[in-house]
Enzyme design. Structure first.
Site, mmCIF file in Angstrom:
data_model
loop_
_atom_site.group_PDB
_atom_site.id
_atom_site.type_symbol
_atom_site.label_atom_id
_atom_site.label_comp_id
_atom_site.label_asym_id
_atom_site.label_seq_id
_atom_site.Cartn_x
_atom_site.Cartn_y
_atom_site.Cartn_z
ATOM 1 N N GLU A 43 0.830 -1.205 0.000
ATOM 2 C CA GLU A 43 0.000 0.000 0.000
ATOM 3 C C GLU A 43 0.870 1.263 0.000
ATOM 4 O OE1 GLU A 43 -3.520 1.861 2.925
ATOM 5 O OE2 GLU A 43 -2.355 0.111 3.545
ATOM 6 N N LYS A 110 -9.124 3.254 -2.071
ATOM 7 C CA LYS A 110 -9.469 2.588 -0.810
ATOM 8 C C LYS A 110 -10.791 3.118 -0.277
ATOM 9 C CE LYS A 110 -7.203 1.508 3.626
ATOM 10 N NZ LYS A 110 -5.976 1.801 4.431
ATOM 11 N N CYS A 144 -5.635 -3.052 1.947
ATOM 12 C CA CYS A 144 -5.438 -3.167 3.389
ATOM 13 C C CYS A 144 -6.747 -3.402 4.163
ATOM 14 C CB CYS A 144 -4.702 -1.928 3.897
ATOM 15 S SG CYS A 144 -3.963 -2.122 5.537
#
Length: 264
Positions: A43, A110, A144
């Protein structure tokens, strides 16, 4: 058809785009030499993740182009974690997948922001990605914290995806996510999961490492060690393994959505 994936576990150099792109280029060459067709970074690897006010000046329009140039030069697809400037002026925590010709395949922001760190730096995405295909293998991407919500991986599985690619920056004390939750996500959805973490530390964060590629039967196909280990985690995604797992453990076919309470 099958797809060999290499995940880059590395500390990177916080705040140094040139150094991180050089690390990606070296990893791309090694991954390609070892038979991989896709390299996945952690990430926000291109700039660094926990770098606070140093992030905004590093958000440049050419970051994707520079990753794409590496992909085209080496002849390998790359999924790179990087920041994206939004039209309204905010920053998204993004992953961009480019193919071996440097053509963009998918860009994902994200959607589930983790804690004060994420919320101080990023604006959340507002949609999950559509499945994409690479070498005949159907893929999706998450970032994540996204994978810690069962709905995200289930949505990918219901869309017929063979593998979910997850660049992450998982930190202590959450090693159990890498060790226990990721195999469960793969098992309960009969899907491959490639979970690629940072090593080392940034600021007060110490990353757990433990990058892995897990098969649709929940078995770990490849794994690296903890925070002090850097390198490539490599395994092959086999769509036939996905089909065999779904026949042997038909969770998706046996679902009864009408019984499940709607979200409130």
């Amino acid at each position: 058809m099958s797809l060999t994936i290499a995940g880059l576990q590395h500390a990177g150099v916080e705040g140094d785009v040139d150094a991180n792109l050089a690390i990606i280029a070296e990893a791309a060459r090694e991954a390609s030499a070892r038979g991989a067709r896709l390299l996945v970074t952690p990430e926000m690897f291109v700039t660094g993740y926990n770098i606070g006010d140093r992030l905004a000046p590093l958000v440049a329009d050419d970051l994707v182009d520079r990753v794409a140039a590496i992909a085209a030069e080496v002849g390998i697809a790359i999924a790179a974690g990087l920041p994206e400037r939004l039209p309204g002026g905010g920053i998204a925590n993004a992953v961009v997948l480019v193919d071996e010709h440097g053509e963009e395949v998918v860009r994902y922001r994200k959607t589930h922001l983790f804690g004060a760190l994420d919320r101080a730096l990023f604006e959340p995405g507002d949609r999950l990605p559509d499945p994409v295909e690479l070498d005949g293998v159907r893929l999706s991407v998450l970032i994540c914290y996204d994978v810690e919500f069962p709905e995200t991986v289930r949505a990918a599985a219901l869309a017929g995806v063979d593998a979910v690619i997850v660049p992450t920056a998982q930190m202590e004390p959450f090693g159990h996510i890498a060790e226990r939750l990721i195999p469960v996500r793969a098992w309960e959805n009969q899907i491959h999961v490639a979970y690629v973490d940072r090593s080392g530390s940034e600021g007060e964060l110490r990353y757990v490492g433990l990058s892995s590629i897990v098969g649709p039967d929940g078995e770990v196909l490849a794994r690296l060690g903890g925070t002090d280990e850097s390198g490539l985690v490599i395994a092959t995604i086999d769509p036939e393994a996905t089909r065999r797992a779904r026949a042997a453990n038909p969770y998706l076919a046996d679902r009864r959505p009408a019984l499940y309470a709607p979200e409130r």
